[in-house]
Scaffold this motif. Structure first.
Motif, PDB file in Angstrom:
ATOM      1  N   ALA A   1      -6.902  58.059  30.017  1.00 20.88           N
ATOM      2  CA  ALA A   1      -6.879  59.247  29.175  1.00 20.88           C
ATOM      3  C   ALA A   1      -6.164  58.972  27.851  1.00 20.88           C
ATOM      4  CB  ALA A   1      -6.161  60.372  29.918  1.00 20.88           C
TER       5      ALA A   1
ATOM      6  N   CYS B   1      -1.300  62.326  25.378  1.00 21.14           N
ATOM      7  CA  CYS B   1      -1.094  63.749  25.112  1.00 21.14           C
ATOM      8  C   CYS B   1       0.388  64.035  24.953  1.00 21.14           C
ATOM      9  CB  CYS B   1      -1.657  64.586  26.253  1.00 21.14           C
ATOM     10  SG  CYS B   1      -3.440  64.463  26.426  1.00 21.14           S
ATOM     11  N   TYR B   2       0.680  65.077  24.176  1.00 24.11           N
ATOM     12  CA  TYR B   2       2.055  65.435  23.838  1.00 24.11           C
ATOM     13  C   TYR B   2       2.234  66.941  23.949  1.00 24.11           C
ATOM     14  CZ  TYR B   2       1.662  60.754  22.091  1.00 24.11           C
ATOM     15  OH  TYR B   2       1.433  59.406  22.017  1.00 24.11           O
TER      16      TYR B   2
ATOM     17  N   THR C   1       6.098  63.190  25.462  1.00 25.50           N
ATOM     18  CA  THR C   1       4.860  62.713  26.064  1.00 25.50           C
ATOM     19  C   THR C   1       4.506  63.671  27.187  1.00 25.50           C
ATOM     20  OG1 THR C   1       6.090  61.272  27.551  1.00 25.50           O
ATOM     21  CG2 THR C   1       5.284  60.290  25.506  1.00 25.50           C
ATOM     22  N   TYR C   2       3.228  63.850  27.434  1.00 27.46           N
ATOM     23  CA  TYR C   2       2.793  64.834  28.428  1.00 27.46           C
ATOM     24  C   TYR C   2       2.129  64.176  29.634  1.00 27.46           C
ATOM     25  CZ  TYR C   2       0.772  69.090  30.347  1.00 27.46           C
ATOM     26  OH  TYR C   2       0.422  70.114  31.180  1.00 27.46           O
ATOM     27  N   ASN C   3       1.174  63.293  29.400  1.00 25.11           N
ATOM     28  CA  ASN C   3       0.425  62.724  30.519  1.00 25.11           C
ATOM     29  C   ASN C   3       0.809  61.286  30.843  1.00 25.11           C
ATOM     30  OD1 ASN C   3      -0.711  61.755  28.154  1.00 25.11           O
ATOM     31  ND2 ASN C   3      -2.770  61.632  28.995  1.00 25.11           N
ATOM     32  N   ASP C   4       1.672  60.676  30.059  1.00 25.76           N
ATOM     33  CA  ASP C   4       2.105  59.306  30.312  1.00 25.76           C
ATOM     34  C   ASP C   4       3.589  59.219  29.960  1.00 25.76           C
ATOM     35  OD1 ASP C   4       2.628  56.608  30.478  1.00 25.76           O
ATOM     36  OD2 ASP C   4       1.032  55.990  29.113  1.00 25.76           O
ATOM     37  N   SER C   5       4.436  59.313  30.958  1.00 26.82           N
ATOM     38  CA  SER C   5       5.883  59.389  30.712  1.00 26.82           C
ATOM     39  C   SER C   5       6.445  58.163  29.996  1.00 26.82           C
ATOM     40  CB  SER C   5       6.634  59.614  32.024  1.00 26.82           C
ATOM     41  OG  SER C   5       6.422  58.516  32.899  1.00 26.82           O
TER      42      SER C   5
ATOM     43  N   GLN D   1      -6.689  76.965  27.696  1.00 27.05           N
ATOM     44  CA  GLN D   1      -7.079  75.553  27.706  1.00 27.05           C
ATOM     45  C   GLN D   1      -8.458  75.455  27.086  1.00 27.05           C
ATOM     46  OE1 GLN D   1      -6.908  74.481  31.877  1.00 27.05           O
ATOM     47  NE2 GLN D   1      -4.930  73.504  31.566  1.00 27.05           N
TER      48      GLN D   1
ATOM     49  N   ILE E   1      -0.061  71.723  23.431  1.00 27.00           N
ATOM     50  CA  ILE E   1      -0.347  70.427  24.056  1.00 27.00           C
ATOM     51  C   ILE E   1      -1.544  69.849  23.307  1.00 27.00           C
ATOM     52  CG2 ILE E   1      -1.009  69.154  26.135  1.00 27.00           C
ATOM     53  CD1 ILE E   1       0.177  71.480  27.781  1.00 27.00           C
TER      54      ILE E   1
ATOM     55  N   GLU F   1      -3.735  65.942  22.058  1.00 31.11           N
ATOM     56  CA  GLU F   1      -3.937  64.507  22.218  1.00 31.11           C
ATOM     57  C   GLU F   1      -4.096  63.871  20.855  1.00 31.11           C
ATOM     58  OE1 GLU F   1      -7.512  63.941  24.599  1.00 31.11           O
ATOM     59  OE2 GLU F   1      -8.688  63.658  22.800  1.00 31.11           O
TER      60      GLU F   1
END
Length: 164
Positions: free
Chosen positions: A2, A5-6, A82-86, A129, A161, A163
């Motif tokens: 993916a 995302c933030y 970061t949202y989806n990848d720490s 969303q 949120i 990307e």
């Protein structure tokens, strides 16, 4: 894999020891959250907000792109997460008092805009969303804002949120 995302909120979330504090809307047009994209465009995935109480007067909430006109805000500082990848890379978004931040003290003179969403709100919370492949794109170096207008102040939390 993916796209990165933030997320950012209208408050400092860098070292939370309690729930984030909501911010007053005031009683005139006010930018509650502003994102200044960096060197690449962004795609908005989700946005939302909530009020501490059910509003006693209608709250007009806009999700709006204002081009290169920015409100004067409290800098988000290191509050873009970061949202989806720490362990992912940092966002390209720009922080600063005339860039990404929250709770405006001056709106600037907006000469053109693109309204992406609007709520004439009596409810206590909202989130939206966007379907994948149908997300609004925000141009490089431009301003995306959550703005409110109401005649009775209410405390508000809001977020974006996106990307990159």
């Amino acid at each position: 894999m993916a796209a990165p995302c933030y997320i950012m909120w209208n408050g400092d979330t860098s070292a939370l020891t309690a729930a984030p504090t909501a911010v007053t809307t005031g009683t005139s047009l006010k930018t509650m959250l502003q994102l200044k994209t960096g060197s690449s465009k962004a795609r908005l995935i989700e946005w939302g907000y909530s009020f501490d109480v059910v509003p006693t007067a209608v709250v007009k909430v806009e999700l709006i792109e204002t081009g290169t006109v920015f409100a004067t805000v409290t800098s988000i500082g290191s509050g873009i997460r970061t949202y989806n990848d720490s362990s992912g890379s940092a966002s390209l978004a720009v922080a600063g008092t005339s860039a990404s931040g929250f709770t405006s003290t001056a709106e600037g003179t907006v000469t053109s805009s693109r309204l992406l969403a609007y709520q004439h709100e009596w409810n206590q919370q909202f989130k939206q969303q966007f379907p994948l492949g149908r997300e609004p794109e925000i141009g490089s170096g431009t301003s995306l804002r959550i703005r409110v207008t109401t005649s009775t102040a209410v405390n508000m939390s809001c977020y974006l949120i996106w990307e990159e």
